[in-house]
Design an enzyme around this catalytic site. Sequence first.
Site, PDB file in Angstrom:
ATOM      1  N   ASN A   5       0.880  -1.170   0.000  1.00 44.20           N
ATOM      2  CA  ASN A   5       0.000   0.000   0.000  1.00 44.20           C
ATOM      3  C   ASN A   5       0.918   1.220   0.000  1.00 44.20           C
ATOM      4  O   ASN A   5       1.500   1.558   1.019  1.00 44.20           O
ATOM      5  CB  ASN A   5      -0.892  -0.021   1.255  1.00 44.20           C
ATOM      6  CG  ASN A   5      -1.698   1.260   1.407  1.00 44.20           C
ATOM      7  OD1 ASN A   5      -1.788   2.069   0.470  1.00 44.20           O
ATOM      8  ND2 ASN A   5      -2.283   1.462   2.575  1.00 44.20           N
ATOM      9  N   TRP A   6       1.029   1.827  -1.161  1.00 48.47           N
ATOM     10  CA  TRP A   6       1.977   2.940  -1.293  1.00 48.47           C
ATOM     11  C   TRP A   6       1.476   4.243  -0.666  1.00 48.47           C
ATOM     12  O   TRP A   6       2.219   5.191  -0.508  1.00 48.47           O
ATOM     13  CB  TRP A   6       2.311   3.159  -2.772  1.00 48.47           C
ATOM     14  CG  TRP A   6       3.381   2.224  -3.261  1.00 48.47           C
ATOM     15  CD1 TRP A   6       3.912   1.161  -2.589  1.00 48.47           C
ATOM     16  CD2 TRP A   6       4.049   2.274  -4.529  1.00 48.47           C
ATOM     17  NE1 TRP A   6       4.868   0.542  -3.359  1.00 48.47           N
ATOM     18  CE2 TRP A   6       4.973   1.214  -4.551  1.00 48.47           C
ATOM     19  CE3 TRP A   6       3.945   3.111  -5.641  1.00 48.47           C
ATOM     20  CZ2 TRP A   6       5.805   0.969  -5.657  1.00 48.47           C
ATOM     21  CZ3 TRP A   6       4.759   2.871  -6.744  1.00 48.47           C
ATOM     22  CH2 TRP A   6       5.684   1.809  -6.742  1.00 48.47           C
ATOM     23  N   LYS A   7       0.181   4.308  -0.398  1.00 52.69           N
ATOM     24  CA  LYS A   7      -0.406   5.540   0.156  1.00 52.69           C
ATOM     25  C   LYS A   7      -0.077   6.732  -0.759  1.00 52.69           C
ATOM     26  O   LYS A   7      -0.053   6.556  -1.971  1.00 52.69           O
ATOM     27  CB  LYS A   7       0.088   5.752   1.592  1.00 52.69           C
ATOM     28  CG  LYS A   7      -0.062   4.491   2.436  1.00 52.69           C
ATOM     29  CD  LYS A   7       0.139   4.714   3.901  1.00 52.69           C
ATOM     30  CE  LYS A   7      -0.064   3.388   4.626  1.00 52.69           C
ATOM     31  NZ  LYS A   7      -0.076   3.512   6.066  1.00 52.69           N
ATOM     32  N   HIS A  53      -9.570   1.640   4.227  1.00 47.19           N
ATOM     33  CA  HIS A  53      -8.342   1.790   5.015  1.00 47.19           C
ATOM     34  C   HIS A  53      -8.614   2.773   6.158  1.00 47.19           C
ATOM     35  O   HIS A  53      -9.371   3.730   5.981  1.00 47.19           O
ATOM     36  CB  HIS A  53      -7.200   2.305   4.113  1.00 47.19           C
ATOM     37  CG  HIS A  53      -5.872   2.247   4.807  1.00 47.19           C
ATOM     38  ND1 HIS A  53      -5.473   3.207   5.700  1.00 47.19           N
ATOM     39  CD2 HIS A  53      -4.889   1.327   4.761  1.00 47.19           C
ATOM     40  CE1 HIS A  53      -4.271   2.870   6.171  1.00 47.19           C
ATOM     41  NE2 HIS A  53      -3.895   1.725   5.614  1.00 47.19           N
ATOM     42  N   GLU A  67      -6.978   5.121   7.263  1.00 43.77           N
ATOM     43  CA  GLU A  67      -6.666   6.525   6.960  1.00 43.77           C
ATOM     44  C   GLU A  67      -7.821   7.176   6.197  1.00 43.77           C
ATOM     45  O   GLU A  67      -8.037   8.385   6.296  1.00 43.77           O
ATOM     46  CB  GLU A  67      -5.344   6.600   6.176  1.00 43.77           C
ATOM     47  CG  GLU A  67      -4.151   6.338   7.092  1.00 43.77           C
ATOM     48  CD  GLU A  67      -2.920   5.790   6.403  1.00 43.77           C
ATOM     49  OE1 GLU A  67      -2.818   5.874   5.165  1.00 43.77           O
ATOM     50  OE2 GLU A  67      -2.050   5.255   7.125  1.00 43.77           O
ATOM     51  N   GLU A  82      -5.922  -4.484  10.187  1.00 44.15           N
ATOM     52  CA  GLU A  82      -4.875  -3.505  10.443  1.00 44.15           C
ATOM     53  C   GLU A  82      -5.178  -2.717  11.713  1.00 44.15           C
ATOM     54  O   GLU A  82      -5.936  -1.733  11.673  1.00 44.15           O
ATOM     55  CB  GLU A  82      -4.780  -2.525   9.273  1.00 44.15           C
ATOM     56  CG  GLU A  82      -4.434  -3.180   7.953  1.00 44.15           C
ATOM     57  CD  GLU A  82      -3.754  -2.193   7.008  1.00 44.15           C
ATOM     58  OE1 GLU A  82      -2.664  -2.498   6.537  1.00 44.15           O
ATOM     59  OE2 GLU A  82      -4.322  -1.115   6.762  1.00 44.15           O
ATOM     60  N   GLY A 106       2.143   2.390  10.612  1.00 47.56           N
ATOM     61  CA  GLY A 106       3.145   3.440  10.472  1.00 47.56           C
ATOM     62  C   GLY A 106       3.816   3.843  11.777  1.00 47.56           C
ATOM     63  O   GLY A 106       4.491   4.867  11.852  1.00 47.56           O
ATOM     64  N   SER A 139       2.897  -2.003  10.304  1.00 45.50           N
ATOM     65  CA  SER A 139       4.342  -2.128  10.555  1.00 45.50           C
ATOM     66  C   SER A 139       4.882  -3.525  10.270  1.00 45.50           C
ATOM     67  O   SER A 139       5.820  -3.987  10.921  1.00 45.50           O
ATOM     68  CB  SER A 139       4.684  -1.709  11.992  1.00 45.50           C
ATOM     69  OG  SER A 139       4.337  -0.349  12.192  1.00 45.50           O
ATOM     70  N   GLY A 172       2.699  -1.090   4.187  1.00 50.11           N
ATOM     71  CA  GLY A 172       2.875   0.310   3.814  1.00 50.11           C
ATOM     72  C   GLY A 172       4.347   0.630   3.617  1.00 50.11           C
ATOM     73  O   GLY A 172       4.931   0.375   2.560  1.00 50.11           O
ATOM     74  N   GLY A 173       4.971   1.164   4.649  1.00 50.81           N
ATOM     75  CA  GLY A 173       6.349   1.632   4.582  1.00 50.81           C
ATOM     76  C   GLY A 173       7.326   0.690   3.888  1.00 50.81           C
ATOM     77  O   GLY A 173       8.082   1.104   2.993  1.00 50.81           O
TER      78      GLY A 173
HETATM   79  P1  PGA Z   1       2.600   0.356   7.505  1.00 48.25           P
HETATM   80  O1  PGA Z   1       1.187   0.606   6.813  1.00 48.25           O
HETATM   81  O2  PGA Z   1       3.110  -0.962   6.998  1.00 48.25           O
HETATM   82  O3  PGA Z   1       3.465   1.503   7.073  1.00 48.25           O
HETATM   83  O4  PGA Z   1       2.355   0.322   8.980  1.00 48.25           O
HETATM   84  C1  PGA Z   1       0.276  -0.430   6.601  1.00 48.25           C
HETATM   85  C2  PGA Z   1      -1.004   0.101   6.012  1.00 48.25           C
HETATM   86  O5  PGA Z   1      -1.432   1.186   6.426  1.00 48.25           O
HETATM   87  O6  PGA Z   1      -1.606  -0.517   5.112  1.00 48.25           O
END
Ligand code: PGA
Length: 272
Positions: free
Chosen positions: A13-15, A99, A101, A170, A176, A216, A237-238
């Site tokens: 997930n590149w956001k 998600h 966010e 999640e 994050g 994470s 994500g990251g």
């Molecule tokens: P993260 O993000 O791996 O950076 O914690 C995961 C996500 O929000 O899908």
Amino acid sequence: MNRKYRKTVIAGNWKMNKTPSETKEFMSAFKAILPKGRWCDVVFCVPAVCIPAAVRAVRDTRVCIGGENMNPNPSGAYTGEISASMLLDAGCKYVIIGHSERRAMGETDEDVNAKVLAALEAGLTPIMCCGESLEQRESGVTEEWISMQIKNGLKNVPEDKMRKVIIAYEPIWAIGTGRTATPEQAQEVCQGIRTVVRKLYSSKHARAISILYGGSMNEKNAAELLAQADIDGGLIGGASLVPEKFVQIIEAANPAPLQPEEEEPVEETAEA
Ligand code: PGA
């Protein structure tokens, strides 16, 4: 993971990261270091403007591209929005829905449900997200909360379309933050999600659905998380922004010896 009954899926997930040019660079680097083999399903969910570059870059591989969000309406006066058929026509096979966010920006369970239904109708695979806040975890309502998110999100999803749904657990406090859920915590909730699916549908559906963990997840903790019986992959994500890290997570999800060249076509890792 239980590779006998369900697919293992490693999804990035590149956001709001990377431009189309950076997408092209990333994909060349990624393909150059991804060893040949019959990997699990690998997906990159990327910003809308990066979809064409990403689709072009992976067309000679089994890697799939997805969107990060969509509007449930088929078309119309929704400035700035993207429909399921647009994602599909651009070459996407997946879409992240709900998600945390986006939920923080006001998306409700009802919105999530409408998007899941529209994605399935269009032929996309929705990766429907759920997760509790730290406050909810500490007050002991995690199971109840997740179960409600799943029930609401899957409302009116017919049995035959359930085969396509992927659920991502999640925990909001782990996204994050570098604070991963322990494998036991993640397993407990993912097992609970499978039970909800069993009650809503059937044992067969519960056994077949892929449930991912996100929050994470990285190249160091992936193997331990993926070793849990009810964790069938990751939404990352990251660590999905760095080719080396993402490849290591894919490798962690494929512990069995690789079978290069034989049976099915394998990825071409060379030129773009
Ligand atoms: P993260 O993000 O791996 O950076 O914690 C995961 C996500 O929000 O899908």
